[in-house]
Motif scaffolding. Sequence first.
Motif, PDB file in Angstrom:
ATOM      1  N   LEU A 184       3.478  -5.974  -5.172  1.00 11.86           N
ATOM      2  CA  LEU A 184       4.114  -6.241  -3.887  1.00 11.86           C
ATOM      3  C   LEU A 184       5.631  -6.154  -4.008  1.00 11.86           C
ATOM      4  N   ALA A 185       6.170  -6.693  -5.078  1.00  7.39           N
ATOM      5  CA  ALA A 185       7.621  -6.651  -5.271  1.00  7.39           C
ATOM      6  C   ALA A 185       8.128  -5.214  -5.348  1.00  7.39           C
ATOM      7  N   VAL A 186       7.420  -4.377  -6.107  1.00  8.77           N
ATOM      8  CA  VAL A 186       7.825  -2.973  -6.223  1.00  8.77           C
ATOM      9  C   VAL A 186       7.751  -2.286  -4.865  1.00  8.77           C
ATOM     10  N   ALA A 222       7.701  -1.738  16.785  1.00  5.94           N
ATOM     11  CA  ALA A 222       7.980  -0.408  16.238  1.00  5.94           C
ATOM     12  C   ALA A 222       7.497  -0.265  14.800  1.00  5.94           C
ATOM     13  N   GLY A 223       7.528  -1.356  14.017  1.00  5.64           N
ATOM     14  CA  GLY A 223       6.968  -1.347  12.674  1.00  5.64           C
ATOM     15  C   GLY A 223       7.756  -0.550  11.653  1.00  5.64           C
ATOM     16  N   PRO A 224       7.095  -0.107  10.575  1.00  7.37           N
ATOM     17  CA  PRO A 224       7.775   0.547   9.455  1.00  7.37           C
ATOM     18  C   PRO A 224       8.506   1.832   9.827  1.00  7.37           C
ATOM     19  N   ASP A 225       8.030   2.573  10.833  1.00  2.00           N
ATOM     20  CA  ASP A 225       8.748   3.784  11.238  1.00  2.00           C
ATOM     21  C   ASP A 225      10.185   3.460  11.630  1.00  2.00           C
ATOM     22  N   LEU A 252       3.342  -5.404   3.057  1.00 10.29           N
ATOM     23  CA  LEU A 252       2.059  -6.061   3.293  1.00 10.29           C
ATOM     24  C   LEU A 252       1.250  -5.402   4.395  1.00 10.29           C
ATOM     25  N   ARG A 253       1.804  -4.369   5.023  1.00  5.11           N
ATOM     26  CA  ARG A 253       1.138  -3.633   6.112  1.00  5.11           C
ATOM     27  C   ARG A 253       0.749  -4.590   7.250  1.00  5.11           C
ATOM     28  N   LEU A 254       1.667  -5.459   7.644  1.00  5.01           N
ATOM     29  CA  LEU A 254       1.361  -6.431   8.685  1.00  5.01           C
ATOM     30  C   LEU A 254       1.274  -5.760  10.045  1.00  5.01           C
ATOM     31  N   ASP A 255       0.349  -6.230  10.870  1.00  3.11           N
ATOM     32  CA  ASP A 255       0.288  -5.728  12.230  1.00  3.11           C
ATOM     33  C   ASP A 255       1.356  -6.462  13.059  1.00  3.11           C
ATOM     34  N   ASP A 298      -3.102 -12.007  -1.429  1.00  2.00           N
ATOM     35  CA  ASP A 298      -4.427 -12.205  -2.011  1.00  2.00           C
ATOM     36  C   ASP A 298      -5.525 -11.491  -1.216  1.00  2.00           C
ATOM     37  N   SER A 299      -5.256 -11.202   0.052  1.00  4.23           N
ATOM     38  CA  SER A 299      -6.291 -10.585   0.891  1.00  4.23           C
ATOM     39  C   SER A 299      -6.272  -9.059   0.828  1.00  4.23           C
ATOM     40  N   ILE A 300      -5.275  -8.477   0.172  1.00  6.53           N
ATOM     41  CA  ILE A 300      -5.136  -7.017   0.128  1.00  6.53           C
ATOM     42  C   ILE A 300      -5.761  -6.479  -1.146  1.00  6.53           C
ATOM     43  N   GLN A 301      -6.641  -5.511  -1.004  1.00  6.17           N
ATOM     44  CA  GLN A 301      -7.211  -4.834  -2.157  1.00  6.17           C
ATOM     45  C   GLN A 301      -6.260  -3.739  -2.627  1.00  6.17           C
ATOM     46  N   PRO A 302      -5.946  -3.695  -3.915  1.00  4.44           N
ATOM     47  CA  PRO A 302      -4.994  -2.683  -4.403  1.00  4.44           C
ATOM     48  C   PRO A 302      -5.377  -1.258  -4.018  1.00  4.44           C
ATOM     49  N   GLU A 303      -6.683  -0.978  -3.981  1.00  6.11           N
ATOM     50  CA  GLU A 303      -7.126   0.379  -3.662  1.00  6.11           C
ATOM     51  C   GLU A 303      -6.697   0.809  -2.264  1.00  6.11           C
ATOM     52  N   SER A 304      -6.551  -0.144  -1.340  1.00  2.61           N
ATOM     53  CA  SER A 304      -6.164   0.202   0.025  1.00  2.61           C
ATOM     54  C   SER A 304      -4.729   0.714   0.096  1.00  2.61           C
ATOM     55  N   LEU A 305      -3.925   0.403  -0.928  1.00  2.00           N
ATOM     56  CA  LEU A 305      -2.546   0.880  -0.986  1.00  2.00           C
ATOM     57  C   LEU A 305      -2.381   2.003  -1.998  1.00  2.00           C
ATOM     58  N   GLY A 306      -3.502   2.538  -2.474  1.00  2.00           N
ATOM     59  CA  GLY A 306      -3.433   3.632  -3.435  1.00  2.00           C
ATOM     60  C   GLY A 306      -3.144   3.178  -4.854  1.00  2.00           C
ATOM     61  N   LEU A 307      -3.324   1.872  -5.143  1.00  2.00           N
ATOM     62  CA  LEU A 307      -3.073   1.358  -6.486  1.00  2.00           C
ATOM     63  C   LEU A 307      -4.383   1.276  -7.263  1.00  2.00           C
ATOM     64  N   PRO A 308      -4.323   1.397  -8.588  1.00  2.00           N
ATOM     65  CA  PRO A 308      -5.566   1.354  -9.381  1.00  2.00           C
ATOM     66  C   PRO A 308      -6.188  -0.036  -9.363  1.00  2.00           C
TER      67      PRO A 308
END
Length: 277
Positions: free
Chosen positions: A39-41, A204-207, A73-76, A14-24
């Motif tokens: 998110l599922a995709v 290390a994260g997503p890499d 979710l791009r978690l830190d 709920d805290s993530i704006q779609p635009e920040s992930l390149g979504l319309p």
Amino acid sequence: MGTPLGNFIRAKRDSIQPESLGLPHRDRRRSPGLRRQDLAVSAGISVEYLTRIEQGRDRNPSPVMVDALADALRLDPSERTHLRYLAKITGDVCSPRFRPTPPPRQVRAAVRKTLDLLEPGIAIVTNRLGDVLAHTSGFETLTAGTGLFDTTPPNLTRYVFTDPRARTFFADWDDIADEHAFDLWLAPSVENLEWFTAELTPIAGPDFTGRLNHHVVPRRGLLRLHHPAGHELRLERQSLELLTDAQQLVVFHPADEQTTAAIDDLRRPRGQLRSIS
């Protein structure tokens, strides 16, 4: 009723704006943030499965699934650690109480004698987790100033994914990262793999997790290095599996005359002048 895990995922979504992930942007959304479908995709799971997790009907997602959600979710690092805790992964896998017996670090006397015979060449003994178990003086010369030996015990996999200097030292960092992630699947035991990846993932994260879960078979071509001393090096690698020890002996050879000359220069004591004919 949801669970702490489901509530946390829903709150982050709920805290993530779609635009920040390149979504319309969707003006008609009745709830804020990222849609469950988006998110599922992004995580590579079904909407039905994500719904079960958020609603508390699936209380035990796998570590791979939790890592995929953390990436989407791009978690830190701290949020990722908290997510793993909520999924009871920290208690089941990461807790020191459950840390498996580490793979043996002893190198047989015969292998050490082989390293002695390779001096002053460049050679190393490692295990599949990336632990540096033994090496020649040539390898130490090759890695001087790179930061590999700044931590004790040194570990190549951790260095590749967590030390910014590694991205400069390895000219083809992406390929080297693929190699080290793939080799973890060949770790001495499943328990060692789970413990090591659980320890490394938060920093290390997503890499790291993206490569680990995609099973990319590495090409293992020439090793190209940007040495801190200013040399561009090209090395061929020959690996010998030490099957009874779950270790490997890797020998590095200069691939061209320029690299041979550069390695000779690195071996030369600093301040010593080189003769010019």
